[in-house]
Design an enzyme around this catalytic site. Structure first.
Site, PDB file in Angstrom:
ATOM      1  N   SER A 142       0.631  -1.196  -0.539  1.00  0.00           N
ATOM      2  CA  SER A 142      -0.214   0.512  -0.140  1.00  0.00           C
ATOM      3  C   SER A 142       1.138   1.387  -0.292  1.00  0.00           C
ATOM      4  O   SER A 142       2.478   1.042   0.775  1.00  0.00           O
ATOM      5  CB  SER A 142      -1.064  -0.006   1.208  1.00  0.00           C
ATOM      6  N   TYR A 155      -1.917  -0.727  10.540  1.00  0.00           N
ATOM      7  CA  TYR A 155      -1.787  -1.306   8.902  1.00  0.00           C
ATOM      8  C   TYR A 155      -0.504  -0.372   8.473  1.00  0.00           C
ATOM      9  O   TYR A 155       0.353  -0.989   7.940  1.00  0.00           O
ATOM     10  CB  TYR A 155      -2.916  -0.096   8.798  1.00  0.00           C
TER      11      TYR A 155
END
Length: 260
Positions: A142, A155
């Protein structure tokens, strides 16, 4: 490289980016193992692939955080579809919380799925990938692995870890015919993003459309990334044209994150 005989193993293949990747690989003639926890979405993806003349196998109950389950699943996939040529680690979860409200349980769950899960699946599949020849390991990270975002500290930490793992393993395998890369999508139009929109809307009172627009503004192109755009990047990395590309973290984010 005979694409039609290659076996791709995709985690998180039932929805979103994983689904788009599985469909794209199958459309190129690869046999695809669809790995995930829930049968229903995986079965739907298999039906789409079969309807287009492709070959797919469903591996449900696949919990990337359970080493025993991972080992059994990888073994089943190899027995069913042959050695794994292409591994795509796409299983992920991105709950949000302020750092001060991020409990240990949440931290461990997010790192377990996004980072430890990538390690466990890759560790279990690597011997097969070596045997298959011209192997490809592609980790879906990501832009959160390249920069920071507020309220998703677990995350961000996990995806930074995925990129570190990618680079380390790429160097270990550099003299083999196995490449290891990460693809780093920005905000992408998936069910994962829908969850983020719901959270933003609930906490700020903004409409869903306003919340989606706020996420789209993070992309200099002023839009959300589409899952197929991520899948196209994976297709290139899975091809022989990318044989000199390894250890890279490639943003698919409209210029949101730039290297150098």
């Amino acid at each position: 490289m005979n694409v039609a005989k290659r076996h791709a193993f995709v985690t998180g293949a039932g929805t979103g980016i994983g689904k788009a990747i599985a469909l794209a690989l199958a459309a190129k003639g690869m046999h695809v193992t669809l790995a995930g926890r829930r049968n229903a979405p995986l079965a739907e993806v298999k039906e789409l692939i079969s309807g287009a003349g492709g070959v797919a196998y469903v591996l449900d109950g696949f919990d990337v955080t359970d080493a025993a389950v991972v080992g059994q699943g990888i073994g089943w996939a190899i027995e069913t579809a042959g050695e794994i040529s292409i591994l795509v680690n796409c299983a992920g979860e991105a709950p949000s919380a302020p750092f001060e409200k991020t409990e240990t349980e949440l931290w461990n769950r997010v790192l377990g799925i996004n980072l430890t899960g990538t390690f466990l699946v890759t560790h279990a599949a690597l011997a097969s990938i070596r045997l298959a020849g011209n192997g490809r390991i592609i980790n879906i990270a990501s832009t959160a692995g390249l920069t920071g975002y507020a309220y998703v500290s677990a995350y961000c930490a996990a995806k930074h870890g995925v990129i570190g793992l990618t680079r380390s393993l790429a160097l270990e395998l550099a003299r083999s015919d196995v490449t290891v890369n990460a693809v780093c999508p920005g905000f992408t139009d998936t069910p994962l993003l829908d969850n983020a929109v719901e959270t933003i809307s609930g906490k700020t009172g903004r409409s869903h459309d306003e919340a989606r627009a706020s996420l789209a503004r993070a992309n200099p192109q002023g839009r959300l990334v589409m899952p197929r755009e991520v899948a196209d990047t994976v297709l290139w990395l899975a091809s022989e044209k990318s044989s000199a590309i390894t250890g890279q973290a490639i943003p698919v984010a409209g210029g949101e994150v730039m290297g150098g």
